[in-house]
Design a protein around this motif. Structure first.
Motif: not given
Length: 302
Positions: A150, A174, A206
């Motif tokens: 992330e 992601k 995600a």
């Protein structure tokens, strides 16, 4: 389009982005992944995580900004899930035989014996300092991978490739798209290599997947896997074989994949309702049945 592929932390990373304006992005990403692999691994000695785990009760330590942020976020979900998800399971994982990097098939029994705590093993102070509150030790596991993926995606989206991109860390992903770019993501079969069970089309979001097959072994003739109940430290006994969660945050998705194994469906949905998070979860049972479960606000998957 620009890409990067590498294997690190026993994980195949693949990154694809639109035309970029930072010629050194691959080098920067690789350097940070190498740093995390070295300093955050519970299998390495004398790294930052080991230094934290060797603290005695009552001692404090100043952590690097990223490790402090990742651990503090994991601790917040530890509390939000009533300790069902826990980053404090290092001793329990080792007790069950997970004391070496994969791949391995057999594990010896260890003599580790600890008491579970009802409080917080760490207290988070100012200036990135933590205070050791009891003997539990940290293993960030899959949560760290989700955090890393992330963070890389956020940096690439804001500094390198705002049009579109995807960061895939061994199936935990992601992705973002500011235009017409749509990602088609396959959900892998839990026990059949190179076979997809379902496909998801999405622009932004995600995806995280957990299963009881990939990291599994035997100890004293008994089947074990890496998914533990954070409240008890015991291996989760569930009819669910694999869970794939689609939501906005990969850190949330990492936590949610574990909750799917631990909570009844109504309780899982209630947890997401309370957090006001969009979620869709694809569940695969041992008997081969599979289905979608929606939690909280609806998220568009097709």
């Amino acid at each position: 389009m620009d890409t990067l592929s590498l294997n690190i932390m026993n994980t195949n990373f693949y990154i694809e982005i639109s035309g970029q304006r930072n010629v050194n992005w691959q080098e920067k990403v690789e350097q940070w992944l190498c740093y995390v692999a070295k300093e955050w691994s519970r299998f390495e000695q004398n790294n930052e995580l080991d230094t934290l785990n060797q603290l005695k009760i009552g001692e404090t330590l100043q952590l690097s900004a990223d490790l402090y942020d990742c651990l503090k976020l994991a601790d917040e979900y530890y509390m939000l899930t009533n300790q069902l998800f826990s980053p404090y399971l290092k001793y329990d994982l080792e007790r069950h035989g997970y004391n070496q990097s994969f791949p391995f098939k057999e594990a010896a029994r260890t003599s580790i014996q600890i008491d579970q705590t009802d409080g917080k093993p760490l207290l988070f102070l100012n200036e990135q300092r933590v205070l050791k509150m009891d003997d539990q030790q940290v293993d960030l596991g899959g949560f760290a991978k989700g955090y890393v993926v992330e963070k890389i995606a956020q940096w690439l989206q804001h500094e390198v490739a705002p049009e579109y991109g995807i960061v895939d860390g061994g199936g935990d992903m992601k992705m973002w798209s500011s235009g017409e770019k749509v990602w088609t993501i396959g959900i892998a079969h839990p026990s059949k290599n190179n076979e997809e069970m379902h496909y998801i089309k999405m622009r932004n979001g995600a995806i995280a997947t957990s299963n009881r097959v990939f990291r599994s072994w035997r100890q004293d003739g008994k089947a074990k896997h890496h998914l533990l109940n954070g409240q008890t430290g015991e291996v989760i006994d569930s009819a669910i074989l694999q869970t794939t969660v689609v939501t906005n945050s990969l850190c949330v998705a990492e936590v949610a994949t574990k909750l799917c194994f631990l909570l009844h469906e109504a309780d899982f949905q209630q947890w997401f309702d309370k957090q006001k998070l969009p979620c869709a979860c694809f569940i695969v049972k041992e008997d081969g049945n599979s289905y979608w479960l929606k939690g909280g606000e609806q998220i568009d998957v097709s």
